[in-house]
Motif scaffolding. Structure first.
Motif, PDB file in Angstrom:
ATOM      1  N   ARG A  50       0.825  -1.214   0.000  1.00  0.00           N
ATOM      2  CA  ARG A  50       0.000   0.000   0.000  1.00  0.00           C
ATOM      3  C   ARG A  50       0.859   1.264   0.000  1.00  0.00           C
ATOM      4  O   ARG A  50       1.810   1.375   0.744  1.00  0.00           O
ATOM      5  CB  ARG A  50      -0.903   0.019   1.221  1.00  0.00           C
ATOM      6  N   ASP A  89     -18.027  -2.671   3.809  1.00  0.00           N
ATOM      7  CA  ASP A  89     -18.090  -2.153   2.441  1.00  0.00           C
ATOM      8  C   ASP A  89     -17.426  -0.796   2.207  1.00  0.00           C
ATOM      9  O   ASP A  89     -17.591  -0.222   1.133  1.00  0.00           O
ATOM     10  CB  ASP A  89     -19.556  -2.087   1.989  1.00  0.00           C
ATOM     11  N   PHE A  90     -16.696  -0.272   3.161  1.00  0.00           N
ATOM     12  CA  PHE A  90     -16.043   1.025   2.976  1.00  0.00           C
ATOM     13  C   PHE A  90     -14.697   0.846   2.284  1.00  0.00           C
ATOM     14  O   PHE A  90     -13.927  -0.055   2.620  1.00  0.00           O
ATOM     15  CB  PHE A  90     -15.847   1.732   4.322  1.00  0.00           C
ATOM     16  N   THR A  91     -14.402   1.720   1.340  1.00  0.00           N
ATOM     17  CA  THR A  91     -13.120   1.687   0.654  1.00  0.00           C
ATOM     18  C   THR A  91     -11.985   1.997   1.615  1.00  0.00           C
ATOM     19  O   THR A  91     -10.936   1.364   1.592  1.00  0.00           O
ATOM     20  CB  THR A  91     -13.113   2.714  -0.503  1.00  0.00           C
ATOM     21  N   VAL A  92     -12.200   2.976   2.466  1.00  0.00           N
ATOM     22  CA  VAL A  92     -11.214   3.376   3.473  1.00  0.00           C
ATOM     23  C   VAL A  92     -11.708   2.854   4.825  1.00  0.00           C
ATOM     24  O   VAL A  92     -12.858   3.112   5.196  1.00  0.00           O
ATOM     25  CB  VAL A  92     -11.066   4.919   3.511  1.00  0.00           C
ATOM     26  N   ARG A  94     -12.821   2.419   8.559  1.00  0.00           N
ATOM     27  CA  ARG A  94     -13.386   3.400   9.485  1.00  0.00           C
ATOM     28  C   ARG A  94     -13.355   2.873  10.914  1.00  0.00           C
ATOM     29  O   ARG A  94     -13.566   1.681  11.147  1.00  0.00           O
ATOM     30  CB  ARG A  94     -14.833   3.723   9.090  1.00  0.00           C
ATOM     31  N   ARG A 128     -16.411  -2.937  11.584  1.00  0.00           N
ATOM     32  CA  ARG A 128     -16.407  -3.624  10.297  1.00  0.00           C
ATOM     33  C   ARG A 128     -17.193  -4.932  10.331  1.00  0.00           C
ATOM     34  O   ARG A 128     -17.876  -5.278   9.376  1.00  0.00           O
ATOM     35  CB  ARG A 128     -14.961  -3.887   9.877  1.00  0.00           C
ATOM     36  N   GLN A 164      -3.925  -0.448   8.002  1.00  0.00           N
ATOM     37  CA  GLN A 164      -5.355  -0.342   7.703  1.00  0.00           C
ATOM     38  C   GLN A 164      -6.092  -1.528   8.328  1.00  0.00           C
ATOM     39  O   GLN A 164      -7.036  -2.053   7.775  1.00  0.00           O
ATOM     40  CB  GLN A 164      -5.621  -0.244   6.210  1.00  0.00           C
ATOM     41  N   ASP A 166      -8.390  -3.966  10.557  1.00  0.00           N
ATOM     42  CA  ASP A 166      -9.782  -3.858  10.958  1.00  0.00           C
ATOM     43  C   ASP A 166      -9.994  -4.306  12.396  1.00  0.00           C
ATOM     44  O   ASP A 166     -11.121  -4.429  12.836  1.00  0.00           O
ATOM     45  CB  ASP A 166     -10.698  -4.628  10.010  1.00  0.00           C
TER      46      ASP A 166
END
Length: 167
Positions: A50, A89-92, A94, A128, A164, A166
């Protein structure tokens, strides 16, 4: 002069900004809070596969925390706010950041000979794995269990952003 609620909320956001600064992260803020996100955090450079990994957070403050068995029982999200964080389902990625603050605003920060101390602690949780609520109601509260092991520090914020994760 800010009212008590505004003051507490601003302190919470500034608390997280200080951690992000200490972690060497870039902080971003949308020009309008239309999606339930208060701040974004980005690491510069490459981390594994990334480039410039980013996370987003909704920041809530709490002056009378309660909990049990290693969790805070946070009751400050309505169902609409919960849905802005829940699900995969979030791209970034949260997160919910809960910053526990003193009830007395005069206790938010203290000066010592070694520097400034911000009170108290912040915690994070990913929603998530939670199912979003069908037909959310802004009047209904959706409790969230926040693990007290997930202390928000400069290191943990950097780790969340770089990986990133979760959690």
């Amino acid at each position: 002069m800010l009212d008590a609620r505004q003051h507490q909320g601003k302190f919470g956001e500034d608390y997280v900004r200080v951690l992000a600064s200490a972690a060497g992260l870039i902080v971003s803020q949308d020009d309008l809070d239309a999606d339930g996100i208060d701040l974004g955090f980005r690491a510069t450079g490459r981390y594994g596969r990334r480039q410039s990994p980013t996370i987003e957070a909704q920041i809530k403050t709490w002056s009378k925390p309660s909990g049990s068995s290693g969790h805070l029982n946070y009751r400050g999200l309505n169902e609409w706010q919960f849905n802005r964080l829940a699900g995969p389902d979030f791209t970034v990625p949260r997160f919910l950041f809960v910053i526990c603050v003193p009830a007395d605003k005069e206790e938010y920060a203290a000066m010592t000979t070694e520097g400034v101390m911000l009170r108290h602690l912040g915690y994070f949780v990913s929603l998530r794995s939670e199912e979003p609520i069908k037909d959310p109601d802004r009047e209904r509260i959706r409790p969230v269990r926040v693990p007290t092991a997930n202390v928000l520090t400069a290191s943990s914020l950097r780790r969340l952003t770089e990986t990133q994760s979760d959690w």
